[in-house]
Design a protein around this motif. Sequence first.
Motif, short mmCIF file in Angstrom:
data_model
loop_
_atom_site.label_atom_id
_atom_site.label_comp_id
_atom_site.label_asym_id
_atom_site.label_seq_id
_atom_site.Cartn_x
_atom_site.Cartn_y
_atom_site.Cartn_z
N ASN A 41 41.03 38.72 12.13
CA ASN A 41 42.23 39.07 12.89
C ASN A 41 42.22 38.47 14.30
O ASN A 41 42.57 39.12 15.27
N GLY A 42 41.79 37.22 14.42
CA GLY A 42 41.82 36.52 15.70
C GLY A 42 40.58 36.71 16.55
O GLY A 42 40.48 36.12 17.62
N VAL A 43 39.64 37.52 16.14
CA VAL A 43 38.40 37.75 16.89
C VAL A 43 37.32 36.85 16.30
O VAL A 43 36.98 36.97 15.13
N CYS A 44 36.79 35.95 17.13
CA CYS A 44 35.80 34.99 16.66
C CYS A 44 34.39 35.50 16.88
O CYS A 44 34.13 36.27 17.79
N GLY A 45 33.48 35.01 16.06
CA GLY A 45 32.07 35.31 16.21
C GLY A 45 31.33 34.09 16.72
O GLY A 45 31.87 33.00 16.80
N LYS A 46 30.07 34.30 17.08
CA LYS A 46 29.27 33.19 17.60
C LYS A 46 27.96 33.14 16.87
O LYS A 46 27.00 33.74 17.33
N PRO A 47 27.76 32.44 15.78
CA PRO A 47 28.76 31.76 14.97
C PRO A 47 29.44 32.68 13.96
O PRO A 47 30.52 32.41 13.49
N TYR A 48 28.76 33.80 13.58
CA TYR A 48 29.34 34.70 12.58
C TYR A 48 29.55 36.08 13.17
O TYR A 48 28.88 36.48 14.12
N LEU A 49 30.47 36.83 12.57
CA LEU A 49 30.66 38.23 12.92
C LEU A 49 29.67 39.05 12.08
O LEU A 49 29.68 38.99 10.86
#
Length: 99
Positions: A41-49
Amino acid sequence: MKAVIEAGGKQYYVLEGSEIYIEKVNDEVGSKIKFNCLMLNGVCGKPYLSNVEVVGEVLKHGKNKKIKIFKYNQKKNYHRTQGHRQPYTKVVIKTIKEK
């Protein structure tokens, strides 16, 4: 919920219930697969959530249409024809949820 997942080195935009074709995985038909989630929903992870779980179910395995590769050098009498069918796995996304 909308998510971007990674499978087979490629990224896919998925919703619950969507069917995707990914690179072939060695799981049985009917088994569950967990995917790494890159965005929810538009929230990015670094690299994964880490708090998101995306689960899919394997529907079938198969091969794509054949593509023909033709190599040719003019005036050298060089002709080569080759065919290739890429294997795939069809997956339906069952759940996208936050832990």
